[in-house]
Write an enzyme that holds these catalytic residues in place. Structure first.
Site, PDB file in Angstrom:
ATOM      1  N   CYS A   2       0.923  -1.248   0.091  1.00  0.00           N
ATOM      2  CA  CYS A   2      -0.144   0.154   0.173  1.00  0.00           C
ATOM      3  C   CYS A   2       0.821   1.162   0.154  1.00  0.00           C
ATOM      4  CB  CYS A   2      -1.071   0.048   1.335  1.00  0.00           C
ATOM      5  SG  CYS A   2      -1.901  -1.669   1.493  1.00  0.00           S
ATOM      6  N   ARG A  27       0.998   1.725  -5.956  1.00  0.00           N
ATOM      7  CA  ARG A  27       1.242   0.881  -5.180  1.00  0.00           C
ATOM      8  C   ARG A  27       0.086   0.141  -4.559  1.00  0.00           C
ATOM      9  NH1 ARG A  27       6.190   1.473  -2.472  1.00  0.00           N
ATOM     10  NH2 ARG A  27       5.228   0.229  -0.345  1.00  0.00           N
ATOM     11  N   TRP A  74      -3.901  -1.652  -1.205  1.00  0.00           N
ATOM     12  CA  TRP A  74      -3.865  -3.007  -2.092  1.00  0.00           C
ATOM     13  C   TRP A  74      -4.409  -3.954  -1.042  1.00  0.00           C
ATOM     14  CZ3 TRP A  74      -1.555  -7.706  -2.028  1.00  0.00           C
ATOM     15  CH2 TRP A  74      -1.549  -8.392  -3.276  1.00  0.00           C
ATOM     16  N   ASN A  98       0.888   0.082   6.276  1.00  0.00           N
ATOM     17  CA  ASN A  98       1.285  -0.743   4.848  1.00  0.00           C
ATOM     18  C   ASN A  98       1.945  -1.908   5.322  1.00  0.00           C
ATOM     19  OD1 ASN A  98       2.453  -1.874   2.636  1.00  0.00           O
ATOM     20  ND2 ASN A  98       4.141  -0.515   2.337  1.00  0.00           N
ATOM     21  N   GLY A  99       1.667  -3.174   5.229  1.00  0.00           N
ATOM     22  CA  GLY A  99       2.165  -4.430   5.405  1.00  0.00           C
ATOM     23  C   GLY A  99       1.081  -5.566   5.984  1.00  0.00           C
ATOM     24  N   GLU A 479       9.775 -13.471 -20.238  1.00  0.00           N
ATOM     25  CA  GLU A 479       9.483 -11.875 -19.942  1.00  0.00           C
ATOM     26  C   GLU A 479       8.183 -11.395 -20.867  1.00  0.00           C
ATOM     27  OE1 GLU A 479       9.402  -8.109 -18.251  1.00  0.00           O
ATOM     28  OE2 GLU A 479       9.794 -10.306 -17.405  1.00  0.00           O
ATOM     29  N   LYS A 483       4.759 -10.147 -19.698  1.00  0.00           N
ATOM     30  CA  LYS A 483       4.251  -8.753 -20.055  1.00  0.00           C
ATOM     31  C   LYS A 483       2.683  -8.814 -20.769  1.00  0.00           C
ATOM     32  CE  LYS A 483       7.111  -6.274 -18.339  1.00  0.00           C
ATOM     33  NZ  LYS A 483       7.046  -7.103 -17.558  1.00  0.00           N
ATOM     34  N   GLU A 486       0.216  -9.750 -18.126  1.00  0.00           N
ATOM     35  CA  GLU A 486       0.268  -8.842 -17.018  1.00  0.00           C
ATOM     36  C   GLU A 486      -0.930  -7.631 -17.214  1.00  0.00           C
ATOM     37  OE1 GLU A 486       3.951  -8.344 -14.431  1.00  0.00           O
ATOM     38  OE2 GLU A 486       4.467  -7.748 -16.246  1.00  0.00           O
ATOM     39  N   HIS A 502       8.298 -31.225 -26.330  1.00  0.00           N
ATOM     40  CA  HIS A 502       7.894 -31.991 -25.320  1.00  0.00           C
ATOM     41  C   HIS A 502       6.692 -31.630 -24.620  1.00  0.00           C
ATOM     42  CE1 HIS A 502      11.813 -34.011 -25.223  1.00  0.00           C
ATOM     43  NE2 HIS A 502      12.416 -32.859 -25.827  1.00  0.00           N
ATOM     44  N   LYS A 601       2.802  -2.574  -7.580  1.00  0.00           N
ATOM     45  CA  LYS A 601       4.221  -2.177  -8.233  1.00  0.00           C
ATOM     46  C   LYS A 601       5.374  -3.170  -7.264  1.00  0.00           C
ATOM     47  CE  LYS A 601       7.464  -0.594 -10.882  1.00  0.00           C
ATOM     48  NZ  LYS A 601       7.480  -1.035 -12.222  1.00  0.00           N
TER      49      LYS A 601
END
Length: 606
Positions: A2, A27, A74, A98-99, A479, A483, A486, A502, A601
């Protein structure tokens, strides 16, 4: 996870807090709120959803005052709702946090037995009640916060204001970032430097186990035991404009286009081209002890670490293993004082990476950090840090931070190889010359944006993608797939191309586009074979190839051309078109590019 902001000074605190929350919204954006001390009383305004909803609430019910705290959330405990939004108010004291408070259930049960009435589902509200319990006994706000942090367990950055002490903010930190900005007759508090820059460039970074008392004229830091701590502010070079969009539609797009500059900033001052050497300031790692290397990271940073493994093993000739930080400490890794750990994190606050670093250090390992945020938790815990120079990265999906991490790993690998005598001067000169020319090649890669936007219109309605690469470009396939999923919410998977037969080949048909990375390297012929296998099964192939390529591009349905570069730097070049592809597909699908759903983030909780 957060974002916290606080302000005390001559300005309208509402305006400062709202501006700070806008800079911190990346955040978390499940809900937001502010608490203002107005006419001797703490007033709350909260809203579920993005910050624009809070702005509407404040517009309907205005506030004024010169001290306050704000929060963008968040969700970890409790669904996104107005009741669960911060700040939480109890007994005239408002708290933001936050946490995660790990023992909140036991504390909550005890408080309920004492008569406390809870209004939310959050762990944070426990802190409000703990502080209120102490202030009822006559404790000052600082004394009450100290009493609370002595019994809560977990990770937190928290801040509190009280109608009984309307001239101060009390804040505390334990494993979550918290920064104090010291202005002229005003002081600001924030989870991130971007929210401080609008007030001042003088910043103080709190350490774990510290409490700060903030007034408009000063700040005072002490540890949880009450010992005073003197720490002078540091000057921050980032300007507020660096955190703005600069005319681009999205932060992500702006950050993609910033890559030539930030890559150059990352190696500038670290290379001596005429000698073929890399200069690393105050490098204090005892390389004679290093018999094994672990690279630990999460998400995009883990992909960078996979590229780093190729570079370090080739240049330094020491075995390197890449671990997901979230798994590292749970598997009893073979770490001792002969181990060198390279930890990678954009924010330097990633909880899993920090936990892995602490475990490695407990076992005697030396730790190098690769990080973008000065004075972050990771850089303070590492033995030595390589600071990338990406500047603030606001888009949740990492772009420029990733390519600067690749640059840092390249520099570190060359340094290790030259220092150990495994790379000669001539090789060093060649490698550094390739790096020096990289920003210009990135500029040319950016010229392909319009072509990729056209391709996105052809592909954005597909629901599944496969990305294939070989060797050092295999991590870039991972990556690229990350992306896409996401920010566009399209299912995508990255594979080493040799693994296609495979299992993944069973998925290929006309509805499964395959994005292939096929630069002219030692794996090129093998990639051509993979292309034929996809085409034989009716698959659609989009290939990324070097300029002038005729073989692979002729066999593909669509081709994206990128500048030629050395095999070691091709991953940086290849990243750009994959970022563009994900971006333009996401825009066409109408998703929130900068703030994709369910993501934040900086992942500061496990």
């Amino acid at each position: 996870m957060c974002g916290i902001v606080g302000y005390i000074g001559p300005k309208n605190a509402v305006a400062v807090l709202m501006d700070g929350l806008k800079r911190l919204e990346y955040r978390g954006y499940d809900s937001s709120g502010i608490a203002i001390v107005e006419d001797g009383k703490v007033e709350l305004r909260r809203s579920v959803g993005k910050l624009e909803r809070l702005e509407a609430v404040v517009a309907k019910r205005p506030l004024s005052g010169h001290i306050g705290i704000g929060h963008t959330r968040w969700a970890t405990h409790g669904r996104p709702s107005e009741e669960n939004a911060h700040p939480h108010l109890e007994g005239g004291v408002a708290v933001v946090h936050n946490g995660i408070i790990e023992n909140y259930l036991a504390l909550k049960e005890g408080l309920i037995k004492e008569g406390a009435r809870f209004k939310s589902e959050t762990d944070t509200e426990v802190i409000s009640h703990l502080i209120h319990r102490e202030t009822k006994k006559g404790a000052t706000l600082k004394e009450a916060v100290k009493a609370a942090v002595r019994i809560i367990k977990g990770t937190y950055a928290l801040a509190a204001v009280s109608e009984h002490e309307p001239d101060r903010i009390i804040a505390a930190r334990m494993e979550c970032p918290l920064i104090v900005g010291a202005g002229e007759k005003e002081t600001v508090l924030s989870s991130d430097i971007t929210a401080v820059l609008g007030i001042t460039r003088k910043a103080v970074f709190l350490n774990d186990g510290e409490i700060v008392t903030i007034t408009k004229d000063s700040f005072e830091i002490e540890d949880f035991a009450g010992n005073k701590i003197s720490r002078a502010p540091r000057h921050i070079d980032w300007s507020p404009i660096m955190a703005e969009k600069g005319g681009y539609r999205h932060f992500m797009l702006k950050e993609i286009f910033e890559q030539p500059r930030v890559v150059a900033d990352t190696f500038r001052g670290s290379v001596i081209e005429e000698k073929g050497e890399v200069f690393l300031n105050k490098f204090n790692i005892d390389l004679k002890r290093a018999r094994r290397i672990y690279i630990i990271a999460c998400g995009t940073s883990w992909h960078a670490g996979l590229v780093g493994k190729f570079l370090i093993e080739e240049f330094y000739r020491v075995p390197a293993e890449v671990d997901l930080a979230s798994e590292f400490r749970y598997r009893d890794p073979l770490v001792d004082d002969k181990t060198l750990v390279i930890a990678i994190s954009q924010s330097g606050e990633t909880a899993d990476t920090l936990a892995a670093v602490r475990e490695a250090k407990r076992r005697g390992a030396q730790v190098i950090a690769i990080c973008n945020v000065m004075e972050s938790s990771l850089t303070r815990e590492a033995d030595w840090s390589f600071m990338t120079h990406a500047g603030p990265e606001i888009g949740v999906a990492s772009t420029k931070a990733f390519t600067t991490q690749l640059t840092a790993l390249y520099l570190l690998a060359v340094y290790l190889g030259r220092t150990a005598g495994r790379l000669g001067a001539a090789e060093g000169k060649t490698l550094i010359h390739e790096l020096v020319t990289l920003p210009g090649k990135l500029e040319k890669a950016l010229d392909g944006a319009a072509h990729i936007e056209t391709l996105a219109k052809k592909y954005f309605q597909f629901r599944d993608f496969i990305y294939l690469g070989r060797g050092i470009n295999y991590p870039i396939a991972l990556e690229g797939a990350l992306k896409l999923k996401e920010i566009s919410y399209i299912h995508a998977e990255g594979y080493a191309a040799g693994e296609m037969k495979h299992g993944p080949i069973a998925l290929i048909d006309e509805d499964m586009p395959v994005v292939m990375l096929a630069p002219k390297d030692s794996s090129y012929a093998k990639m051509l074979g993979n292309m034929e296998e996809v085409k034989a099964r009716g698959g659609r192939v989009m290939v990324i190839v070097n300029e002038g390529d005729t073989e692979a591009s002729a066999r593909a349905d669509d081709a994206i051309f990128v500048p030629n570069a050395s095999v070691h730097l091709m991953p940086v070049i290849m990243s750009v078109p994959l970022q563009f592809l994900a971006y333009h597909i996401a825009v066409l699908k109408g998703t929130d590019v900068d703030q994709p759903r369910n993501l934040a983030k900086s992942v500061t909780v496990e």
